[in-house]
Write an enzyme that holds these catalytic residues in place. Structure first.
Site, PDB file in Angstrom:
ATOM      1  N   ALA A  66     -51.488  43.198  35.211  1.00 45.41           N
ATOM      2  CA  ALA A  66     -51.594  44.457  35.957  1.00 45.41           C
ATOM      3  C   ALA A  66     -51.172  45.621  35.062  1.00 45.41           C
ATOM      4  O   ALA A  66     -50.541  45.428  34.031  1.00 45.41           O
ATOM      5  CB  ALA A  66     -50.692  44.386  37.181  1.00 45.41           C
ATOM      6  N   GLY A 105     -53.106  38.906  36.375  1.00 45.47           N
ATOM      7  CA  GLY A 105     -54.415  39.350  36.861  1.00 45.47           C
ATOM      8  C   GLY A 105     -55.533  39.056  35.872  1.00 45.47           C
ATOM      9  O   GLY A 105     -56.685  38.850  36.270  1.00 45.47           O
ATOM     10  N   GLU A 108     -56.469  35.580  36.511  1.00 45.35           N
ATOM     11  CA  GLU A 108     -57.111  35.514  37.832  1.00 45.35           C
ATOM     12  C   GLU A 108     -58.557  36.015  37.749  1.00 45.35           C
ATOM     13  O   GLU A 108     -59.443  35.484  38.412  1.00 45.35           O
ATOM     14  CB  GLU A 108     -56.313  36.332  38.856  1.00 45.35           C
ATOM     15  CG  GLU A 108     -54.960  35.704  39.152  1.00 45.35           C
ATOM     16  CD  GLU A 108     -54.177  36.463  40.209  1.00 45.35           C
ATOM     17  OE1 GLU A 108     -53.766  37.597  39.908  1.00 45.35           O
ATOM     18  OE2 GLU A 108     -54.010  35.937  41.324  1.00 45.35           O
ATOM     19  N   GLU A 128     -46.111  35.629  37.110  1.00 43.29           N
ATOM     20  CA  GLU A 128     -45.573  36.487  38.177  1.00 43.29           C
ATOM     21  C   GLU A 128     -44.241  35.993  38.733  1.00 43.29           C
ATOM     22  O   GLU A 128     -43.381  36.780  39.119  1.00 43.29           O
ATOM     23  CB  GLU A 128     -46.583  36.618  39.322  1.00 43.29           C
ATOM     24  CG  GLU A 128     -47.790  37.483  39.030  1.00 43.29           C
ATOM     25  CD  GLU A 128     -48.897  36.775  38.256  1.00 43.29           C
ATOM     26  OE1 GLU A 128     -48.684  35.638  37.773  1.00 43.29           O
ATOM     27  OE2 GLU A 128     -49.980  37.375  38.124  1.00 43.29           O
TER      28      GLU A 128
END
Ligand SMILES: NC(=O)c1ccc[n+]([C@@H]2O[C@H](COP(=O)([O-])OP(=O)(O)OC[C@H]3O[C@@H](n4cnc5c(N)ncnc54)[C@H](O)[C@@H]3O)[C@@H](O)[C@H]2O)c1
Length: 693
Positions: A66, A105, A108, A128
């Site tokens: 992120a 992210g 992901e 995370e």
């Protein structure tokens, strides 16, 4: 080529669409990147020329997570979840081409493609959990479908990355690319088209999760395996629950579970604490009057004086980082013992497979032992770690002044003594500094750097650099008794000792401190270290609980009796009525009236003492900022990361509430509890310690 956003383009090569992202430094998934991916997919789907789509990044890495610059800002659509829905639904083959670190992210995103390829140096991870969170954009549902629930559990709930060869082995990437990534990815895309490969979406690929359905032992065993390390943390258990959801629920419901648990963690205090600590650790080495360009000394060779508990561990830190070390002792047998302990520590590490025999030899070859202080004539830095005795330290620094190079750094590892007084023994007090390591010095991450009144900026800046090189977390503090960490520790000890005499049994205090989140309580720790450390039979005067225990032959775990008793060969502390009686008799003689003490009072007495002392340290300018004290307590004293450190914790409770209790304690227990002026000031201004960071 189409410019999708300022950081994303779409180009076509041999019928393959390339969405190229270029958002330095780490291609973080900020708004322009997210929008770039969504628009790129949209346009590539519409373009008949394009048969397959590659997502690839410029610069040093694939999307590494992120964009922290967006933290705390209102969310800007499209969110990553929305983008991944677009990607997931793409009817044309999608391929993530990965180099550097595909983290959070980034991974992901890659998991929402049909295929993933990566260079051999790439790393893959969902870290995370280390910030008290879980992957919130479908990672918890997609990863188990790709690598199976067992591997997904370790990646998600422990958070360590895996390297490309392992990613290939577990099926996280479809191919490892040797040579140019773009060329390799294009060749892979052509192969996918030529072979007309099945385009099953990851979200619909249920084989691995269905195979695990009903096998509850997978989760039971995993929970057991992480229980000790993750005690007190919320996020790992939430992570496990998401993977359970992936196994037991349809994809959409699993996503909802992920979302709910993510929101719970995101709004909770643990993640706030862990994110705070993450930033505090980056802040701690920044000292306002020491700019980055402060001139520094070149340190290649280090001298260490004293091969005892601390000297040996300190030497290992430097040897691990490739420095040559000269270790000085007073007697050959002490030196041999010290060198032997170092070698043994390395051998143990090697026997666990964590280093090779060659590594051990290589490290040991950097070490020279000597009985002569004169052998420190050519070192660039000395760290003194002899007994905690001012006269001895003064004598040594006086000698060093005559022996060492004129610009050598002269450091002391003293725990409590006045660094200025030690520096005054030399004609170069500007070269003298405190480097306070914590025991075991080769393991503990904290290094308190004690800045003397005359310590030069160059010496301080160099010490900060050295700390980084030897992989320590440095915290710069000023001179006072015990500096920051031990001074705060002493205030907690004062309360622990008093609580014991007031009637709180040792095992109650230990349980409360352990349950608060510390690795162990103070009395279990005392037994472990040995009650007689720093105690002497000749000078013992029955004037403390320790005196009476030692005088009666109780020395701690090592002889099976201390504050607790221990069965032969066992480390399990058993409360001992005999000790309870000895303490009660001693307390009665001192005029204490036995009373019940509540668990809450124990927490407040022990923790608020730290907070009040920490505030005094700040108002005296001994520490730079409150978060530095938190870093000290987390890395040096076992404070639980999920409570952010004592100063963060004070804000969490509410500094006004803490002040009320401190004042109550002052009324009951007197002067020791005088509230720090800084706390009174902050409360009167409606502020907290956070406003000083
Ligand atoms: N042990 C801890 O937990 C801890 C933690 C942080 C700091 N410290 C500080 O580190 C210092 C050393 O503590 P320690 O626990 O390693 O002590 P220690 O007793 O284990 O070791 C001290 C060593 O210094 C040697 N020594 C004494 N005089 C000497 C001299 N003139 N020249 C060379 N060597 C000499 C002794 O032979 C001994 O081996 C103290 O100042 C202590 O306060 C200790």
């Amino acid at each position: 080529m189409i410019q999708l956003t300022e950081v994303a383009t779409l180009s076509v090569q041999d019928g393959i669409g390339l969405i190229t992202l270029n958002n330095p430094p780490v291609n973080a998934l900020g708004y322009s990147v997210r929008k770039g991916i969504a628009d790129g997919i949209d346009q590539a789907v519409k373009d008949d020329q394009i048969k397959a789509i590659i997502i690839i990044c410029e610069g040093r890495t694939f999307c590494a997570g992120a964009d922290i610059r967006e933290f705390g800002q209102p969310p800007k659509d499209p969110g990553l979840g929305d983008v991944l829905v677009v990607l997931d639904a793409c009817p044309k083959p999608t391929i993530a081409a990965i180099h550097g670190t595909a983290f959070g992210g980034g991974l992901e995103t890659a998991l929402s493609c049909h295929f993933r390829v990566g260079v051999s140096t790439a790393q893959f991870g969902l870290p995370e959990v280390k910030l008290g969170l879980l992957p919130g954009a479908g990672g918890t549902q997609r990863l188990p479908r790709v690598v199976g629930p067992e591997k997904a559990l370790t990646m998600i709930a422990i958070g360590n990355p895996i390297p490309a060869p392992e990613a290939l082995e577990v099926g996280l990437i479809d191919e490892m690319i040797e040579g140019d990534l773009k060329e390799g990815a294009l060749a892979f895309a052509k192969k996918v088209l030529a072979e007309n490969r099945d385009l099953k979406k990851v979200s619909e690929n249920n084989e691995k999760v269905e195979a695990a359905r009903g096998k509850t032992e997978i989760f039971d065993n995993f929970r057991k395996s992480i229980a000790r390390k993750t005690r007190g943390f919320d996020a790992p258990e939430s992570c496990v629950k998401t993977v359970e959801a992936a196994v037991n629920m349809p994809f959409a419901e699993g996503l909802q579970t992920e979302r709910d648990l993510f929101m719970e963690l995101m709004s909770g205090s643990q993640s706030a604490a862990q994110r705070y600590v993450f930033f505090a650790e980056r802040q701690v080495a920044k000292i306002p009057d020491i700019p980055k360009d402060t001139p520094q000394l070149d340190i290649k060779k280090v001298g260490i004086i004293g091969a005892g508990t601390m000297g040996g561990g300190i030497a290992m830190n430097f040897m691990n980082a490739g420095y040559r070390v000269t270790l000085v002792e007073t007697q050959q047998d002490f030196l041999d013992r010290g060198l032997g302990v170092i070698k043994k520590n390395y051998d143990i590490t090697a026997s666990k497979g964590k280093m090779s025999a060659d590594d051990v030899d290589q490290r040991m070859s950097l070490l020279t032992g000597t009985l002569s202080l004169e052998d420190l004539a050519d070192v660039d830095m000395v760290i003194e770690a002899v007994y905690e005795n001012m006269d001895l330290k003064k004598e040594i620094f006086g000698k060093l002044d005559g022996i060492c190079k004129s610009d050598a750094i002269l450091a002391t590892n003293t725990s409590y003594l006045d660094v200025n007084e030690i520096a005054a023994q030399t004609k170069r007090p500007e070269s003298v500094i405190g480097l306070h390591f914590f025991s075991p010095a080769n393991v503990m991450r904290l290094l308190e750097i004690v800045r003397g009144e005359k310590t030069s900026k160059t010496v301080l800046a160099t010490s900060l650099t050295i700390a980084k090189k030897i992989k320590k977390v440095p915290a710069v503090v000023g001179v006072c008794f015990g500096f920051a960490g031990n001074r705060m520790f002493s205030s907690r000890k004062r309360e622990v000792d008093a609580l014991l005499l007031e009637g709180a049994p040792a095992d109650q205090i230990d349980r409360v401190i352990f349950d608060f989140g510390f690795p162990m309580g103070p009395f279990v720790l005392s037994d472990l270290i040995g009650l007689d450390l720093g105690w002497s039979e000749e000078t013992s005067s029955s004037s403390s609980v320790r005196d009476i225990l030692c005088e009666s032959g109780r020395r701690g775990l090592k002889n099976g009796s201390g504050f607790y008793k221990y069965e032969a060969g066992s480390r399990i502390p058993i409360p001992d009525p005999e000790v309870t009686k000895m303490i009660a008799d001693f307390a009665a003689k001192q005029g204490y009236e036995k009373r019940e003490v509540s668990d809450d009072e124990i927490v407040q007495r022990c923790i608020y003492a730290l907070i009040n002392e920490g505030a005094k340290i700040l108002e005296e300018g001994i520490a730079v900022r409150p978060s530095d004290l938190d870093i000290i307590w987390i890395n040096g004293y076992g404070w639980p990361v999920y409570l952010g450190g004592p100063m963060f914790y004070a804000d969490l409770i509410g500094l006004d509430k803490v002040l009320v209790t401190i004042k109550e304690f002052e009324a009951k227990f007197g002067e020791d509890w005088k509230p720090a002026a800084l706390i009174e000031k902050l409360v009167s201004e409606g502020k907290g310690f956070k406003d000083l960071n």
